[in-house]
Design a protein around this motif. Structure first.
Motif, short mmCIF file in Angstrom:
data_model
loop_
_atom_site.label_atom_id
_atom_site.label_comp_id
_atom_site.label_asym_id
_atom_site.label_seq_id
_atom_site.Cartn_x
_atom_site.Cartn_y
_atom_site.Cartn_z
N ARG B 22 6.99 27.82 -88.60
CA ARG B 22 8.22 28.41 -88.21
C ARG B 22 8.97 27.52 -86.90
O ARG B 22 8.33 27.00 -86.12
N LYS B 23 10.24 27.19 -87.09
CA LYS B 23 10.89 26.42 -86.02
C LYS B 23 11.00 27.37 -84.89
O LYS B 23 11.50 28.38 -84.94
N ALA B 24 10.69 26.65 -83.90
CA ALA B 24 11.07 27.25 -82.67
C ALA B 24 12.61 27.30 -82.15
O ALA B 24 13.16 26.46 -82.33
N ALA B 29 18.72 34.17 -80.07
CA ALA B 29 19.78 33.46 -80.83
C ALA B 29 19.12 33.68 -82.44
O ALA B 29 19.86 33.96 -83.15
N MET B 30 17.80 33.59 -82.59
CA MET B 30 17.45 33.79 -83.73
C MET B 30 17.51 35.27 -84.45
O MET B 30 17.82 35.35 -85.52
N PHE B 31 17.27 36.12 -83.51
CA PHE B 31 17.50 37.41 -83.61
C PHE B 31 18.90 37.70 -84.40
O PHE B 31 19.21 38.46 -85.45
N ILE B 32 20.05 37.31 -83.54
CA ILE B 32 21.43 37.71 -83.96
C ILE B 32 21.65 36.65 -85.21
O ILE B 32 22.37 37.28 -86.13
N HIS B 33 21.07 35.49 -85.26
CA HIS B 33 21.21 34.71 -86.67
C HIS B 33 20.53 35.48 -87.64
O HIS B 33 21.31 35.63 -89.08
N THR B 37 23.91 42.34 -88.70
CA THR B 37 24.47 43.68 -88.68
C THR B 37 23.77 44.59 -87.84
O THR B 37 24.25 45.53 -87.17
N ILE B 38 22.42 44.32 -87.53
CA ILE B 38 21.86 45.11 -86.58
C ILE B 38 22.45 44.95 -85.32
O ILE B 38 22.46 45.90 -84.44
N VAL B 39 22.75 43.60 -84.86
CA VAL B 39 23.32 43.41 -83.40
C VAL B 39 24.69 44.01 -83.37
O VAL B 39 24.99 44.76 -82.61
N ARG B 300 15.91 34.25 -94.17
CA ARG B 300 16.02 33.08 -93.49
C ARG B 300 14.88 32.73 -92.56
O ARG B 300 15.17 32.59 -91.42
N ILE B 301 13.86 32.56 -93.06
CA ILE B 301 12.60 32.34 -92.12
C ILE B 301 12.59 30.75 -91.94
O ILE B 301 12.59 29.92 -92.95
#
Lengths: 325, 301
Positions: B22-24, B29-33, B37-39, B300-301
Motif C-alpha cells: 500500500r502506498k504511504a 489525508a487518506m482517511f478524508i480521501h 461522508t464519514i468526515v 480505493r485501496i
C-alpha cells in the motif's frame, strides 16, 4: 485395503423432516441419506460421486456432525462418534476436518489469515505464543502461501489462494481425515490441478485420509484410490479406481462415465443417455431407485430393492439385479 | 505429529507482484480521501455535539427567561434568531434544545440496538424461541411507531427518560428483525460450519464470527434509528406528548411557533434547520461507516 479402517460408516441415514408450517407437523421426509455404508483406511482417498442432490454433501456434513444423523453408526478409529456428547465431540473434531467448496464463503471476511489458521490450534490448545506463530507459518509454507499473507484479509486473495488457506486451516489441528466437499469445483482448471496436486502431496506426506466429494470424474480419476457412486441417498457402486473406470458394473455408473468429456473429437463413443431427471428424494421410487431411468430395467427392479453385492475382483460391489442369480 | 511442520519447507516467495504494497500517505489525508461522508457527517455531528455540551458558553441567555414585552421579535443583533411569543430568546432555546435531541437520539439508538441485538441473537440461535419472539415483534411492528410512542407517553407521563423508553420500544423490533435475519444467514455460512468443525464453542462463534458481521448492518441501522428518534422526539413534543414544555427542545419550539408560522416563520425555521442538519449528519455518518466497516467494499485501496 488391508489396513485397519480409520472411518467406518454403517447404514447411515439422514432424513430431513419437511415441516408443513405453523405447528411443525411433518409432511414427509427428504431421504437425503438412506443406508450408506463404507470404510476408509488411513492414507486412503475415497471419492464420492453422483449428481447434485444425491446426498454427497449431506454425507460429508453428517460425518462431521454438522448434521445429526437420523440412524446408523459412524466409527472413527474404533470409537463410535455418531452419538458423542459435546465434550467428546469436540475432541473428535480435532481429527476430522473439512475443506468446503466455495472459497469465498468458507473464510470469515473479517478475520486475518493468521487468525483463521490459528483458530483450530487455539481451540484445541495445541500451541500458544510464539509457538503458535511458528506453527501458522509452517502451515502457510506447507500450502505454498507466502508468509507475508498472514496479516491480510481473505478478500485480498484469489480463489485458489483462498482454498489454500482453507486447506491450511483443515491441516492445523493435525487431522487424520479431511473431508473435501467439492473442494475444487469452484476453481479454474489450472488452479484446480494445483490444489488437487497439493492435496495428494499432503496426503502422501501426512498419511491423511481424504473423503473427496465431487461430481467431477476427471479429477476423481486423477487422485482417488476408491470410488463410491451415489444415487438418491444410496451407494449404488463401490470399487477401486481402476476397476470402476475400466469395468463399471452398475448402469448408473456406466451412464456417468460415458458423460465424461474426452478431449479428442475423433473418438466415437457409445453414450449411455439417461432419460428424465433424478426422482425426488421425498418420494423415492420403489424397488431399485434407479429403475425409472435405467436402460436395462426389468420387472424385478420395480419391486425388489437390490443390495450391494460383490460383482468383480478387488472388492467391487454394486447394487443391481443385472446378471444376478 | 508436529515433526512435519518444521524445517523441511522453504519459505514461499513473497507476494510482491500480485499484491503491491500500500502506498504511504498521510493518515488523515487518506482517511478524508477514502471516507468523505464519514468526515462530513462526523464534523457536522461534532459541531452539534459541541453546541450541546458548551451551550451555556455560546453567548446564550437563560432559555426559559420570559420577557413578555419583547414578544416575537424578528432576528436581530440582540436576538440572533428572534424571540418567541413569550419573549424567550430562540437562539438560546435552540442551542439548549440540542441537548434534548442528541440525548434522545443517542440513548434510543443505544438502548434499542443493545436490546434488539440481544433479542435478535437469541431468536436467530434458539429455534423454539424464534417463532414466539418474532411473532411478538411482528405484532409490535404492526402498530405505527408514533402511535405506540404516544400510547406509552400517555401511560408513563411526560419526561425525557420516558420519551427515550417509548421510542425505543417502537424501534426494538426493527433491530431484532434485522439482527435475526443476519444471524440466520450467517449461521449457514461455510465459515461458521468450518468453525464448528474446528471445535469453536458456541459463545466464541457468536463473538468471533457472527457479531462482527452483524455489526456493520447494525451500525447503519443504529444511525438510522438515532436520526428517526430525533424526529420522533420532535414529533412527540410537537403534538404535546413528548418532552415537557418546560424543557426547551426543537419539537417544543416548533410546536409553540406553529400558530404563528405564517406571520413569524423564523420561530419554526431555526429549530427545523438544526433538526434537519443533525439528522443529515447522522445519516451521512452511518452511510460512511457502512462502507468503512465492510472490508470487501474497501474500494480505493
Amino acid at each position: 485395503m488391508s489396513a485397519p479402517a480409520l472411518l467406518e460408516v454403517n447404514v447411515l441415514k439422514k432424513h430431513y423432516k419437511l415441516n408443513s408450517g405453523f405447528f411443525g407437523g411433518a409432511r414427509g421426509f427428504v431421504y437425503a441419506l438412506d443406508g450408506v455404508s463404507f470404510t476408509l483406511s488411513k492414507g486412503e482417498t475415497l471419492s464420492v460421486v453422483g449428481e447434485s442432490g444425491c446426498g454427497k454433501s449431506t454425507l460429508g456434513k453428517t460425518i462431521l456432525r454438522l448434521v445429526e444423523p437420523t440412524d446408523g453408526e459412524i466409527w472413527l478409529d474404533g470409537t463410535r462418534i455418531d452419538n458423542l456428547k459435546s465434550g467428546q465431540l469436540r475432541q473428535m473434531r480435532r481429527r476430522v476436518q473439512v475443506v468446503f467448496q466455495d472459497p469465498f464463503s468458507s473464510l470469515n471476511p473479517r478475520q486475518k489469515v493468521r487468525d483463521i489458521i490459528a483458530e483450530p490450534i487455539i481451540n484445541f490448545g495445541l500451541a500458544s505464543g510464539s509457538e503458535l506463530d511458528d506453527r501458522v507459518a509452517a502451515l502457510m509454507d506447507k500450502v505454498r502461501l507466502p508468509r507475508d499473507a498472514m496479516m491480510r484479509f481473505p478478500h485480498e486473495f484469489s480463489g485458489g489462494q483462498r482454498q489454500r488457506i482453507g486447506i491450511a486451516r483443515a491441516l492445523a489441528p493435525g487431522a487424520d481425515l479431511i473431508i473435501c466437499d467439492e473442494a475444487v469445483s469452484a476453481l479454474d482448471v489450472s488452479v484446480k490441478a494445483q490444489i488437487v496436486n497439493l492435496l495428494s502431496d499432503l496426503q502422501d506426506e501426512l498419511g491423511l485420509a481424504l473423503l473427496f466429494i465431487s461430481h467431477d470424474l476427471a479429477i476423481v480419476e486423477h487422485l482417488t484410490h476408491r470410488v463410491a457412486v451415489m444415487y438418491l441417498g444410496k451407494i449404488v457402486e463401490l470399487a477401486d479406481r481402476e476397476t470402476l473406470f475400466s469395468a463399471p458394473h452398475h448402469p448408473y455408473t456406466r451412464a456417468l462415465l460415458s458423460a465424461v468429456p474426452v478431449p479428442d473429437p475423433s473418438i466415437k463413443r457409445e453414450r449411455v443417455m439417461l432419460k428424465g431427471d433424478v426422482p425426488s428424494p421425498i418420494n423415492p421410487p420403489s424397488g431399485c431407485r434407479f429403475h425409472t431411468r435405467c436402460p436395462f430395467v426389468m420387472d424385478r427392479c420395480r419391486t425388489e430393492e437390490p443390495v450391494l453385492r460383490p460383482v468383480g475382483p478387488a472388492g467391487q460391489v454394486s447394487a443391481c439385479h443385472l446378471d444376478a442369480a | 505429529m508436529s515433526s512435519w511442520l518444521f524445517a523441511q519447507y522453504p519459505e514461499a516467495p513473497a507476494l510482491a507482484d500480485v499484491l503491491p504494497p500500500r502506498k504511504a500517505r498521510g493518515k488523515v489525508a487518506m482517511f478524508i480521501h477514502r471516507y468523505p461522508t464519514i468526515v462530513i457527517g462526523g464534523v457536522l455531528l461534532a459541531l452539534v455535539l459541541g453546541m450541546a455540551i458548551f451551550a451555556p458558553f455560546l453567548w446564550t441567555v437563560d432559555p426559559t427567561a420570559l420577557a413578555p414585552a419583547k414578544r416575537t421579535r424578528p432576528p436581530s443583533e440582540l436576538y440572533w434568531f428572534g424571540t418567541d411569543m413569550l419573549g424567550r430568546d430562540i437562539y438560546s432555546r435552540v442551542i439548549f434544545g440540542t441537548r434534548v435531541s442528541l440525548m434522545v437520539g443517542f440513548a434510543v439508538a443505544a438502548l434499542s440496538s443493545v436490546v434488539g441485538l440481544f433479542i435478535g441473537l437469541c431468536a436467530g440461535f434458539i429455534r423454539w424461541l424464534d417463532t414466539v419472539v418474532m411473532r411478538v415483534m411482528d405484532g409490535l411492528m404492526s402498530i405505527p411507531s408514533i402511535l405506540l410512542a404516544i400510547a406509552f407517553m400517555a401511560l408513563l407521563g411526560a419526561s425525557v427518560q420516558n420519551v427515550v423508553i417509548a421510542i425505543s420500544i417502537a424501534e426494538i423490533p426493527r433491530v431484532a428483525r434485522l439482527v435475526r435475519g443476519v444471524v440466520l444467514s450467517l449461521r449457514e455460512q461455510a465459515y461458521v460450519e468450518a468453525a464448528i468443525a474446528s471445535g469453536t464453542r458456541v459463545p466464541l462463534i457468536i463473538w468471533r464470527h457472527i457479531l462482527p458481521n452483524t455489526l456493520a448492518p447494525m451500525i447503519v441501522q443504529a444511525t438510522f434509528i438515532c436520526a428517526s428518534a430525533m424526529l420522533a422526539e420532535a414529533t412527540l413534543s410537537f403534538i404535546g406528548a413528548g418532552t415537557p414544555p418546560t424543557i426547551p427542545s426543537w419539537g417544543n419550539i416548533m410546536a409553540e411557533g406553529r400558530a404563528l408560522w405564517q406571520v413569524k416563520p423564523f420561530i419554526v425555521f431555526f429549530p427545523a434547520v438544526f433538526l434537519s442538519l443533525t439528522v443529515l449528519a447522522v445519516n451521512l455518518l452511518g452511510d460512511g461507516l457502512r462502507d468503512a466497516l465492510d472490508p470487501r467494499l474497501a474500494k480505493r485501496i
